[in-house]
Write an enzyme that holds these catalytic residues in place. Structure first.
Site, PDB file in Angstrom:
ATOM      1  N   LYS A  86     -12.796   6.462  -4.834  1.00  0.00           N
ATOM      2  CA  LYS A  86     -12.161   5.053  -4.705  1.00  0.00           C
ATOM      3  C   LYS A  86     -12.162   4.732  -3.211  1.00  0.00           C
ATOM      4  O   LYS A  86     -11.665   5.682  -2.611  1.00  0.00           O
ATOM      5  CB  LYS A  86     -10.776   4.674  -5.402  1.00  0.00           C
ATOM      6  CG  LYS A  86     -10.300   3.274  -5.370  1.00  0.00           C
ATOM      7  CD  LYS A  86      -9.108   3.263  -6.141  1.00  0.00           C
ATOM      8  CE  LYS A  86      -8.727   1.636  -6.434  1.00  0.00           C
ATOM      9  NZ  LYS A  86      -7.286   1.702  -7.009  1.00  0.00           N
ATOM     10  N   SER A 161      -7.677  -1.530 -10.942  1.00  0.00           N
ATOM     11  CA  SER A 161      -8.619  -2.039  -9.767  1.00  0.00           C
ATOM     12  C   SER A 161      -9.465  -0.809  -9.433  1.00  0.00           C
ATOM     13  O   SER A 161     -10.457  -0.835  -8.862  1.00  0.00           O
ATOM     14  CB  SER A 161      -7.517  -1.915  -8.511  1.00  0.00           C
ATOM     15  OG  SER A 161      -6.942  -0.709  -8.178  1.00  0.00           O
ATOM     16  N   SER A 185      -3.741   1.066 -12.312  1.00  0.00           N
ATOM     17  CA  SER A 185      -5.134   0.665 -11.802  1.00  0.00           C
ATOM     18  C   SER A 185      -5.944   2.175 -12.322  1.00  0.00           C
ATOM     19  O   SER A 185      -7.302   2.153 -11.843  1.00  0.00           O
ATOM     20  CB  SER A 185      -5.207   0.662 -10.399  1.00  0.00           C
ATOM     21  OG  SER A 185      -5.152  -0.529 -10.248  1.00  0.00           O
TER      22      SER A 185
HETATM   23  N1  GLN Z   1      -3.243  -4.558 -11.877  1.00  0.00           N
HETATM   24  C1  GLN Z   1      -2.233  -4.401 -11.119  1.00  0.00           C
HETATM   25  C2  GLN Z   1      -2.060  -5.259  -9.866  1.00  0.00           C
HETATM   26  O1  GLN Z   1      -2.875  -6.152  -9.754  1.00  0.00           O
HETATM   27  C3  GLN Z   1      -2.132  -2.878 -10.714  1.00  0.00           C
HETATM   28  C4  GLN Z   1      -3.013  -2.440  -9.771  1.00  0.00           C
HETATM   29  C5  GLN Z   1      -2.957  -1.232  -9.209  1.00  0.00           C
HETATM   30  O2  GLN Z   1      -2.591  -0.241  -9.873  1.00  0.00           O
HETATM   31  N2  GLN Z   1      -3.464  -0.931  -8.056  1.00  0.00           N
HETATM   32  O3  GLN Z   1      -1.348  -5.252  -9.057  1.00  0.00           O
END
Ligand code: GLN
Length: 499
Positions: A86, A161, A185
């Protein structure tokens, strides 16, 4: 060489490791196969921000020279295996953009600890995968490079994400991947793309070199094609690190040793708060089916309560934004980040650089976070959220006194269409309801595929355990995977309606 039924890029870590032990393939063969696959499909998936073609091939040659010097048993399971990373995890000499204009040209001078560990075990970094900007989002649509697409249907989001990491695994554009999980994410995109994704216990894996989003929640973890690979990759990246004071100095178990096909006596708790309003019928049906499946494997199912679940989304979006607003203050265009060339004075330079460097979602979070931390509102929001976080933690502590693991859906709905929710942040945030509690409590959780929706999109189930009990969820996930025939209603990949 014995004729393989699968193409090299389709293999798992475990299969590659066997072939490398028997000298039946080289790392160069595998890397070439994966690179060709990327060439063939990534224009429609857009899982990668950067493909590190030349260096990956050089590294594979180097690894092949090393392999011949090692006896088969000395060859670590990841040796020669192409891995996708990532793009918020620092890779020395290789761009790490966080999908943000503000870090668009950032080339880290060092490796994150997880990267160093992977390299020490012979892995080959194949490229950097797409994400929501600074990992803030649930669909990769906030990436400044544009969204990734779900390989099962390219009109749909792969989730986020870590949507790039999940989509490249589902599309066989990497053998395995690492992502980060602050509120879901890793697990949410794993569930949307039909792959395995695990968020380890807070403190199990070093975050040194992970670009910080919300430091009390962030963890790095594996995304893989199956549970055995997940255990192998977790093993490779776990452990104490003097460079990350939040990493725990306790022994890492031999995770693979727990992959037994037996769940007799395992107590699985089912929290009824996760099965209420807003849960898609198709998701509910598959998750309920999996429950009876676990029962047939010898597990005992018990109802439990996690009464503070309904406050999790609000709590998370106060704490995560507060931490983000503080972590992102460093991208001021002086030492880090994009700097606007034309400005009148220092303040003007800050303002213009941040205005152009960050996208709308990141700005929204910085503003929310700054607001909840501001002196007049701190007690009402931030402090209160900290208190509710403790209540959420206590819910889990109580549940784990009588059960071993919890089983829930990973997400309330399967993947949604690109563009469908991006203009409604609240709708998007609410979808995180089942994943964020694990981050707030710091406990490990895995998402594994458990079927497909009526539209042929994958559905994931989530298993959670108490702190540092990753082996329990891996064991349950493995037994399920071994016995459950996921292939039976599997539609073909890439059933795009418009493409
Ligand atoms: N969807 C969540 C957010 O927008 C989680 C994001 C993540 O785990 N990096 O914060």
């Amino acid at each position: 060489m014995q004729k393989l039924k699968k193409k090299l890029y389709q293999l798992s870590i475990t299969e590659i490791s066997e072939l490398i032990k028997k000298n039946q393939v080289s790392s160069v063969d595998i890397v070439n196969s994966v690179l060709n696959r990327i060439e063939e499909v990534d224009s429609s998936i857009h899982g990668y921000i950067t493909v590190d073609k030349e260096r990956a091939l050089e590294r594979a040659q180097e690894i092949d020279r090393l392999i011949v010097k090692l006896s088969p048993d000395e060859r670590p399971p990841l040796i020669g295996v192409p891995i996708a990373v990532k793009d918020n995890i620092c890779t020395k000499g290789l761009k790490t953009t966080c999908a943000s204009r503000s870090l668009g040209e950032f080339i880290p001078p060092y490796n994150a600890t997880v990267i160093q560990k992977l390299l020490d075990q012979g892995a080959v970094i194949i490229g950097k995968t797409n994400l929501d900007e600074f990992a803030m989002g649930s669909s990769t649509e906030t990436s400044c490079f544009g969204p990734s697409r779900n390989p099962w249907n390219t009109d749909y989001t792969p989730g986020g994400s870590s949507g790039g990491s999940a989509s490249v695994i589902a599309a066989d554009e990497a053998i395995c991947a690492v992502g980060s999980d602050t509120g879901g994410s890793i697990r949410q995109p794993a569930s949307f793309c039909g792959v395995v994704g695990l968020k380890p216990t807070y403190g199990r894996v070093s975050r040194f070199g992970l670009v910080a989003f919300a430091s009390s929640l962030d963890q790095i973890g594996p995304l893989t094609k199956n549970v055995t690979d997940c255990a192998l990759l977790l093993q490779a990246i776990s452990g104490h690190d003097v460079k990350d004071s939040t990493s725990f100095n306790i022994q890492v178990p031999d995770y693979r040793g727990y992959l037994l096909n037996d769940l007799k006596g395992l107590k699985i708790g089912v929290p009824h708060e996760y099965f209420g309003e807003g849960l898609d019928e198709g998701v509910e049906e598959k998750v309920q089916q999996s429950l009876s499946f676990f029962q047939n494997l010898g597990a005992e199912i018990e109802k439990v309560n996690l009464p503070h679940t309904e406050y999790a989304v609000a709590t998370y979006y106060i704490l995560a934004t507060a931490e983000a607003s503080s972590n992102l203050a460093r991208y001021d265009g002086v030492r880090y980040g994009f700097r606007e060339e034309e400005f009148n004075d220092l303040i003007d330079m800050y303002e213009k650089s941040k205005q152009k460097g960050f996208g709308a979602e990141v700005k929204r979070r910085i503003m929310l976070g700054t607001y909840v931390l501001s002196s007049g509102y701190y007690d009402a929001y931030y402090l209160k959220a900290q208190k509710v976080r403790t209540l959420i933690k206590k819910d889990f502590e109580k549940a784990f006194q009588k059960i071993d693991i919890l089983l829930t859906p990973t997400t309330p709905i399967p993947a949604f269409k690109i563009g469908e929710k991006i203009n409604d942040p609240l709708q998007m945030y609410l979808l995180d309801i089942f994943t964020i509690s694990a981050n707030l409590a710091g406990i490990p959780a895995i998402s594994i595929p458990c079927g497909f929706s009526g539209k042929g999109l994958p559905i994931g189930l989530q298993l959670l355990a108490d702190h540092f009990q990753e082996e329990k969820i891996l064991q349950a996930a493995y037994a399920f995977e071994q016995n459950f025939d996921i292939q039976k209603d599997r539609p073909p990949l890439n059933r795009s309606e418009n493409h």
